[in-house]
Design a protein around this motif. Structure first.
Motif, PDB file in Angstrom:
ATOM      1  N   GLN A  99      -6.248   3.447   4.324  1.00 30.18           N
ATOM      2  CA  GLN A  99      -6.535   2.504   3.243  1.00 30.18           C
ATOM      3  C   GLN A  99      -6.450   1.068   3.762  1.00 30.18           C
ATOM      4  O   GLN A  99      -7.262   0.212   3.404  1.00 30.18           O
ATOM      5  CB  GLN A  99      -5.544   2.712   2.094  1.00 30.18           C
ATOM      6  CG  GLN A  99      -5.911   1.927   0.839  1.00 30.18           C
ATOM      7  CD  GLN A  99      -4.866   2.060  -0.255  1.00 30.18           C
ATOM      8  OE1 GLN A  99      -3.801   2.629  -0.037  1.00 30.18           O
ATOM      9  NE2 GLN A  99      -5.180   1.554  -1.432  1.00 30.18           N
ATOM     10  N   VAL A 147       0.759   2.693 -10.599  1.00 30.46           N
ATOM     11  CA  VAL A 147       0.207   1.764  -9.598  1.00 30.46           C
ATOM     12  C   VAL A 147      -0.086   0.438 -10.287  1.00 30.46           C
ATOM     13  O   VAL A 147       0.259  -0.634  -9.788  1.00 30.46           O
ATOM     14  CB  VAL A 147      -1.068   2.336  -8.943  1.00 30.46           C
ATOM     15  CG1 VAL A 147      -1.585   1.381  -7.879  1.00 30.46           C
ATOM     16  CG2 VAL A 147      -0.795   3.714  -8.362  1.00 30.46           C
ATOM     17  N   TYR A 168      -1.897  11.334  -8.010  1.00 32.13           N
ATOM     18  CA  TYR A 168      -3.339  11.593  -8.127  1.00 32.13           C
ATOM     19  C   TYR A 168      -3.867  12.109  -6.782  1.00 32.13           C
ATOM     20  O   TYR A 168      -4.817  12.883  -6.723  1.00 32.13           O
ATOM     21  CB  TYR A 168      -3.977  10.264  -8.524  1.00 32.13           C
ATOM     22  CG  TYR A 168      -5.457  10.205  -8.805  1.00 32.13           C
ATOM     23  CD1 TYR A 168      -6.263  11.335  -8.880  1.00 32.13           C
ATOM     24  CD2 TYR A 168      -6.064   8.970  -9.039  1.00 32.13           C
ATOM     25  CE1 TYR A 168      -7.622  11.230  -9.159  1.00 32.13           C
ATOM     26  CE2 TYR A 168      -7.417   8.851  -9.312  1.00 32.13           C
ATOM     27  CZ  TYR A 168      -8.188   9.989  -9.358  1.00 32.13           C
ATOM     28  OH  TYR A 168      -9.540   9.883  -9.631  1.00 32.13           O
ATOM     29  N   HIS A 169      -3.224  11.647  -5.708  1.00 31.80           N
ATOM     30  CA  HIS A 169      -3.697  12.021  -4.373  1.00 31.80           C
ATOM     31  C   HIS A 169      -3.057  13.305  -3.860  1.00 31.80           C
ATOM     32  O   HIS A 169      -3.354  13.750  -2.745  1.00 31.80           O
ATOM     33  CB  HIS A 169      -3.380  10.886  -3.386  1.00 31.80           C
ATOM     34  CG  HIS A 169      -1.924  10.730  -3.078  1.00 31.80           C
ATOM     35  ND1 HIS A 169      -1.054   9.992  -3.870  1.00 31.80           N
ATOM     36  CD2 HIS A 169      -1.150  11.202  -2.072  1.00 31.80           C
ATOM     37  CE1 HIS A 169       0.164  10.020  -3.366  1.00 31.80           C
ATOM     38  NE2 HIS A 169       0.138  10.754  -2.281  1.00 31.80           N
ATOM     39  N   VAL A 190      -9.270  -1.724   3.136  1.00 29.94           N
ATOM     40  CA  VAL A 190      -9.113  -2.966   2.362  1.00 29.94           C
ATOM     41  C   VAL A 190      -9.274  -4.195   3.243  1.00 29.94           C
ATOM     42  O   VAL A 190      -9.420  -5.306   2.730  1.00 29.94           O
ATOM     43  CB  VAL A 190      -7.764  -3.022   1.584  1.00 29.94           C
ATOM     44  CG1 VAL A 190      -7.646  -1.833   0.636  1.00 29.94           C
ATOM     45  CG2 VAL A 190      -6.571  -3.091   2.529  1.00 29.94           C
ATOM     46  N   GLU A 231       1.858   7.258  -7.421  1.00 24.62           N
ATOM     47  CA  GLU A 231       0.955   8.173  -8.125  1.00 24.62           C
ATOM     48  C   GLU A 231       0.862   9.482  -7.350  1.00 24.62           C
ATOM     49  O   GLU A 231       1.076   9.523  -6.148  1.00 24.62           O
ATOM     50  CB  GLU A 231      -0.436   7.558  -8.321  1.00 24.62           C
ATOM     51  CG  GLU A 231      -1.032   6.872  -7.114  1.00 24.62           C
ATOM     52  CD  GLU A 231      -1.935   7.762  -6.287  1.00 24.62           C
ATOM     53  OE1 GLU A 231      -2.044   8.964  -6.568  1.00 24.62           O
ATOM     54  OE2 GLU A 231      -2.512   7.246  -5.317  1.00 24.62           O
ATOM     55  N   LEU A 259       0.833  -1.204   0.000  1.00 21.23           N
ATOM     56  CA  LEU A 259       0.000   0.000   0.000  1.00 21.23           C
ATOM     57  C   LEU A 259       0.866   1.253   0.000  1.00 21.23           C
ATOM     58  O   LEU A 259       0.516   2.268  -0.618  1.00 21.23           O
ATOM     59  CB  LEU A 259      -0.930   0.006   1.225  1.00 21.23           C
ATOM     60  CG  LEU A 259      -2.023  -1.061   1.247  1.00 21.23           C
ATOM     61  CD1 LEU A 259      -2.878  -0.909   2.507  1.00 21.23           C
ATOM     62  CD2 LEU A 259      -2.914  -0.966   0.005  1.00 21.23           C
ATOM     63  N   ILE A 312      -2.577   8.332   5.106  1.00 19.20           N
ATOM     64  CA  ILE A 312      -3.399   7.824   3.988  1.00 19.20           C
ATOM     65  C   ILE A 312      -3.347   6.291   3.946  1.00 19.20           C
ATOM     66  O   ILE A 312      -4.374   5.618   3.819  1.00 19.20           O
ATOM     67  CB  ILE A 312      -2.854   8.386   2.651  1.00 19.20           C
ATOM     68  CG1 ILE A 312      -3.246   9.847   2.485  1.00 19.20           C
ATOM     69  CG2 ILE A 312      -3.352   7.553   1.460  1.00 19.20           C
ATOM     70  CD1 ILE A 312      -2.563  10.528   1.300  1.00 19.20           C
ATOM     71  N   GLY A 370     -10.908  -1.563  -7.144  1.00 20.99           N
ATOM     72  CA  GLY A 370     -11.583  -0.656  -8.074  1.00 20.99           C
ATOM     73  C   GLY A 370     -10.717  -0.384  -9.289  1.00 20.99           C
ATOM     74  O   GLY A 370      -9.601  -0.890  -9.401  1.00 20.99           O
ATOM     75  N   TYR A 389      -8.338   1.673 -11.925  1.00 21.19           N
ATOM     76  CA  TYR A 389      -7.303   2.701 -11.858  1.00 21.19           C
ATOM     77  C   TYR A 389      -7.569   3.760 -12.934  1.00 21.19           C
ATOM     78  O   TYR A 389      -8.060   3.446 -14.024  1.00 21.19           O
ATOM     79  CB  TYR A 389      -5.917   2.099 -12.120  1.00 21.19           C
ATOM     80  CG  TYR A 389      -5.433   1.165 -11.034  1.00 21.19           C
ATOM     81  CD1 TYR A 389      -5.515   1.529  -9.687  1.00 21.19           C
ATOM     82  CD2 TYR A 389      -4.875  -0.066 -11.363  1.00 21.19           C
ATOM     83  CE1 TYR A 389      -5.061   0.663  -8.709  1.00 21.19           C
ATOM     84  CE2 TYR A 389      -4.413  -0.923 -10.381  1.00 21.19           C
ATOM     85  CZ  TYR A 389      -4.517  -0.559  -9.051  1.00 21.19           C
ATOM     86  OH  TYR A 389      -4.068  -1.393  -8.077  1.00 21.19           O
ATOM     87  N   SER A 390      -7.193   4.973 -12.642  1.00 23.86           N
ATOM     88  CA  SER A 390      -7.185   6.012 -13.667  1.00 23.86           C
ATOM     89  C   SER A 390      -6.066   5.696 -14.645  1.00 23.86           C
ATOM     90  O   SER A 390      -4.917   5.503 -14.248  1.00 23.86           O
ATOM     91  CB  SER A 390      -6.935   7.382 -13.021  1.00 23.86           C
ATOM     92  OG  SER A 390      -6.606   8.329 -14.011  1.00 23.86           O
ATOM     93  N   GLU A 394       2.089   1.693  -3.540  1.00 18.89           N
ATOM     94  CA  GLU A 394       1.016   2.149  -4.438  1.00 18.89           C
ATOM     95  C   GLU A 394       0.756   3.637  -4.221  1.00 18.89           C
ATOM     96  O   GLU A 394       0.506   4.381  -5.165  1.00 18.89           O
ATOM     97  CB  GLU A 394      -0.247   1.319  -4.197  1.00 18.89           C
ATOM     98  CG  GLU A 394      -0.089  -0.130  -4.657  1.00 18.89           C
ATOM     99  CD  GLU A 394      -1.261  -1.015  -4.276  1.00 18.89           C
ATOM    100  OE1 GLU A 394      -1.095  -2.246  -4.276  1.00 18.89           O
ATOM    101  OE2 GLU A 394      -2.347  -0.474  -3.988  1.00 18.89           O
ATOM    102  N   ASN A 395       0.840   4.035  -2.981  1.00 17.93           N
ATOM    103  CA  ASN A 395       0.702   5.455  -2.669  1.00 17.93           C
ATOM    104  C   ASN A 395       1.833   6.261  -3.292  1.00 17.93           C
ATOM    105  O   ASN A 395       1.640   7.351  -3.840  1.00 17.93           O
ATOM    106  CB  ASN A 395       0.702   5.622  -1.145  1.00 17.93           C
ATOM    107  CG  ASN A 395       0.827   7.076  -0.708  1.00 17.93           C
ATOM    108  OD1 ASN A 395       1.926   7.558  -0.494  1.00 17.93           O
ATOM    109  ND2 ASN A 395      -0.284   7.759  -0.588  1.00 17.93           N
ATOM    110  N   LYS A 406      -3.453   8.564 -14.608  1.00 16.73           N
ATOM    111  CA  LYS A 406      -2.916   9.025 -13.327  1.00 16.73           C
ATOM    112  C   LYS A 406      -2.389   7.890 -12.462  1.00 16.73           C
ATOM    113  O   LYS A 406      -1.635   8.115 -11.529  1.00 16.73           O
ATOM    114  CB  LYS A 406      -4.001   9.793 -12.542  1.00 16.73           C
ATOM    115  CG  LYS A 406      -4.256  11.187 -13.111  1.00 16.73           C
ATOM    116  CD  LYS A 406      -5.231  11.953 -12.259  1.00 16.73           C
ATOM    117  CE  LYS A 406      -5.295  13.428 -12.680  1.00 16.73           C
ATOM    118  NZ  LYS A 406      -4.038  14.153 -12.489  1.00 16.73           N
ATOM    119  N   GLU A 407      -2.826   6.683 -12.743  1.00 14.52           N
ATOM    120  CA  GLU A 407      -2.416   5.567 -11.890  1.00 14.52           C
ATOM    121  C   GLU A 407      -1.750   4.449 -12.688  1.00 14.52           C
ATOM    122  O   GLU A 407      -1.738   3.298 -12.257  1.00 14.52           O
ATOM    123  CB  GLU A 407      -3.642   5.032 -11.130  1.00 14.52           C
ATOM    124  CG  GLU A 407      -4.179   6.034 -10.116  1.00 14.52           C
ATOM    125  CD  GLU A 407      -5.474   5.580  -9.456  1.00 14.52           C
ATOM    126  OE1 GLU A 407      -6.456   5.376 -10.199  1.00 14.52           O
ATOM    127  OE2 GLU A 407      -5.489   5.422  -8.233  1.00 14.52           O
TER     128      GLU A 407
END
Lengths: 408, 408, 408
Positions: free
Chosen positions: A357, A379, A183-184, A361, A181, A174, A353, A369, A371-372, A177-178, A375-376
């Motif tokens: 998460q 990830v 995106y956050h 999860v 990107e 996690l 964050i 879900g 991914y963009s 993955e954070n 933007k991701e």
């Protein structure tokens, strides 16, 4: 990925075996152990490892476990010793791991059979890596890629100004993955986005921002102090990383900062003397990443290293270091209050964050879900890299918990 | 032993079943519960046990679990009660465990079927043992061996001056292995080695030390107050214990102290009035050990008992008691500041060693090393004793984790 | 029940699946989220649930898990929001759970497929229930039974004066078994038994007490403010509950208080203004219970709700609320120091009992004992209700640990 990948004991053991005990792990900085006999320890899962500077400057790594009764040998997080002496019965090892004394074992005892168990170590440009694998991943190409860009930063002539340890209640994946990107970033990292373009994407920006990025890139390309000419600075945003198809678990590049920023600091101004070979306060940022446990953001005046170590299925031990030039003097050349906040805030925002998460999860209702796509992508690349290493095929149809084939 | 023996849940459960629920466990001292109705409780794994002094002085042991809904009955670590009354619904048991009242169960309720479940108890010379086994190990010979030597110490006429509880993050077997050798004493126990010869061995000492030991033994043999003539004092060092071939899990002996020491105290001087039948300040040390959970070092003026209780695969609950003569008055006849440090320091030094060893044997790189033949013979004996009880054959070729045959 | 039912992971998972994820769970009070956008969160095992007041007053429940990367969406225990915005990437959900914004996902992204996962919610008379089941238990009859009696209490026009959270180290079933009998009240609940007759039973009382109960019941029946005429007040003691044969997991009734008590307070005097439709300080107590997680004791002037949530095999998260009329003003109309102690003491006395019982039933020596036929009939009923839901047949012959057939 399905929730089990972030929480199950079985997956955690597979992660340790197929990734953490297979790849190269960042240990720390050569400047932390400048003299023969300097050492530090760290823990990968339940394995304590000692990283030791030997005579003639060679750095070695050992399982920090006495060959006699298994006690930890080096008991401090960092220290200095002429010999490595087990505190239990004083079995004494040289800095090369050879057993040199073991009072009480008799004269016919063959000491040569009881050296500390060694782990592979690579040091380049002041960065220390080690591997617990018998046949670790190839290190030549990553060494070359990273060295080319890292040389100018002067890690080998740096010192640690500050380090902070965190125990984050989240699976190590996690946290990656954070990291992969921005995106956050908009809402979560108010400091970070003032300095960087990462939160923009080529197809996501207004013409005004696009023009700013282009100008920053051009400016960077024209600078006289491009000390690492192989580096491209074409992108203002996230570097594509990792590259699962080509087994690329490492990367280094330079990324322009926003106009007016010479350093990743709260106000963009320099917070310490120039490091390394940089001729002026303008080198944008050097960024290095190596999976599974390291990233670094370096400005012309300081560098920030982040190291992950797995401490449990839902627990990651993280250290963040701030480095400055070796000759810089605290209070005179730099102030911690100006050096530290930018990345301390950004890091802690991310840990929060990731802990939120993790709790999500863990829910029986969680399902992965979408991914963009723009933007991701990183990830997605990280997850595919991980799945390939773990030997799991496809996650579009998430299997039920405990039904991954981890037997291979 | 392979690391799994010190960490795995499965091994821990086997330990509980084949050793802790099979043998005799030291509970405490008779002088802690002098009057009918006095009791104390302790926990073996998840089993709470109450040790109760009944009428006519008989000591009994019970599972501290109400026969009605299973609540703990005795809720304090120690106390006094005329009857044992469950705090939930006041089911009331006599000091002999018989259910004597259970208001609300109706007149036709057969109380005789709901006594507290009893555990076997043996008290001799002021030491209380209990067993959770249906057919516990034979106690006659150990009772005889221990009683013969312990009688003169006067445990039955002692009082507890101080006790300290520890929760040590180490498997109980590591604590015993530590106890069974003085190879580690030189550096780790600066106080202990000033008083004792344990850290020497006959074939490991200089002629000067050998002469000192011989002199101490001779002196001891000539003393008029040899109150336990069966005791040999031939050895100045570690007693051989346990004896796996003969199923010997108990031992008692006297061991000379260093010249000038009359007590195991910081300066070797007496720290309390004489105990028991000792006629002068010269009785060397009485030492008792019973596996799996007790050892005692007694000087002429005080005695120190150590009790282990398993609290998890890597967790051991330990209590250390300091006893003095029942009539000694604190502040007048003894000072805790002089009585306690010798064994408090020595004990805590050992717990720290064991916790470091636990962390080391948890490493995937740990493998059992060789024992010193003349310094760790007792560790080897302990391991063989343990392996025999567990039903594991041979550890020269350490099996992979989780592959021990624990099914028997 | 055998000890494994109160401690094993496997049983805990079965409990979650067959009971907690099958039935209706009390969430909280409508008055806690009076306005559109008000929400609170709670956790059932590892599932975080958000209960949200939407537009037009509708209350909905959602898994508090973002459909994007699984972060918790609502991060506070309670709060107010116009939209539910995930803190990670600001995916934005309406109060009805519909995804309304997800910047960065592209224009062709079908938001309609990514609503928050909804859980069934029922609100009646100010009490909010939810169910994680696809086909939850029938709620019509319980709604009717509870509403008929609860209406007069005025929960819908109440406010929370105080709430206290507990983390109790006991399996949730031990807490219910404790709740389902007053056999334990005499000694453990000195405050409670002054106000109530529960600790008596028809066949267990002296003629004097019997006469008191009869008088109290008669008095209650004659009161003009019998606002819920279907309620019987024939019994002064425990209501028979649950009813396993008829699948009755809910009940509501009125029970007389002891003469002189108008409220469950320390001295029996009123501690707040009248609630709901009560015309005078005399309505005895309204009592509601719904398995597996709610009970309420209401007096004319205040109401006390208790909610259980499972947090582990031996861990239960409990909240106790004190409610008063919505218009009551602290310091003027009521004092917490008078309102709270009666049930705070009674609750905490019970949690202590349950933690002691948990430690006892964890013993290897624990075996289920006999119930009192006329004092613990409800415990027996609860256990049979539970066993039926779990699909376990018969506990007269307690099976060995881990041998329950939980595979169905």
């Amino acid at each position: 990925m399905p929730g089990a990948f972030y929480s199950d004991d079985e997956v955690y053991r597979a992660d340790l075996q197929r990734i953490w005990r297979a790849g190269w792990l960042f240990a720390g900085h050569g400047c932390e152990i400048p003299k023969a006999g300097d050492y530090f320890t760290l823990e990968v899962g339940s394995d304590s490892i000692a990283i030791v500077r030997g005579s003639e400057g060679v750095i070695r790594g050992f399982y920090n476990v006495c060959r006699h009764r298994g006690s930890l040998v080096c008991t401090e997080a960092a220290g200095h010793a002429k010999k490595l002496i087990c505190p239990y019965h004083q079995w004494t090892y040289g800095l090369d791991g050879q057993l040199v004394a073991c009072r009480g074992m008799g004269d016919d005892f063959d000491k040569s059979q009881f050296s500390l168990k060694q782990v592979a170590v690579q040091e380049f440009e002041g960065l220390i890596y080690f591997s617990l694998a018998k046949n670790p991943w190839d290190i030549e190409r990553p060494r070359e890629v990273i060295s080319t860009l890292a040389r100018a930063q002067g890690f080998a002539n740096a010192k640690v100004a500050k380090s902070v340890d965190y125990l984050v209640k989240a699976n190590w994946k996690l946290i990656w993955e954070n990291n992969r990107e921005c995106y956050h970033c908009n809402v979560n990292h108010p400091q970070y986005i003032k300095a960087n373009f990462d939160h923009y994407n080529a197809d996501d920006t207004t013409p005004r921002i696009k023009a700013q990025i282009d100008a920053a890139v051009r400016r960077a390309e024209e600078l006289p102090n491009v000390v690492d000419p192989t580096a491209t600075r074409k992108d203002g945003g996230m570097t594509s990383f990792p590259d699962v198809e080509n087994n690329i678990w490492y990367s280094a590049n330079r990324t322009p900062l926003v106009d007016g920023y010479v350093s990743e600091s709260m106000d963009g101004k320099k917070v310490a003397p120039l490091m390394g070979d940089y001729g002026e306060f303008r080198c944008d940022t050097l960024r290095i990443r190596t999976l599974p446990n390291f990233w670094n953001h370096s400005s012309c005046d300081h560098a920030v290293s982040t190291r992950l170590l797995p401490a449990g299925p839902q627990l990651t031990s993280i250290r963040v270091w701030w480095l400055v030039d070796a000759d810089a003097i605290e209070g005179k050349d730099y102030e911690l209050a100006k050096l530290v906040p930018f990345w301390q805030l950004t890091s802690e925002q991310d840990w929060e964050i990731c802990e939120r998460q993790q709790r999500g999860v863990n829910s029986s209702a969680y399902s992965p879900g979408p991914y963009s796509k723009y933007k991701e992508y990183n990830v997605d690349a990280f997850v595919r890299w991980y799945m390939k290493l773990l030997g799991v095929k496809g996650i579009e149809q998430p299997p039920a918990r405990n039904q991954f084939d981890l037997s291979k």
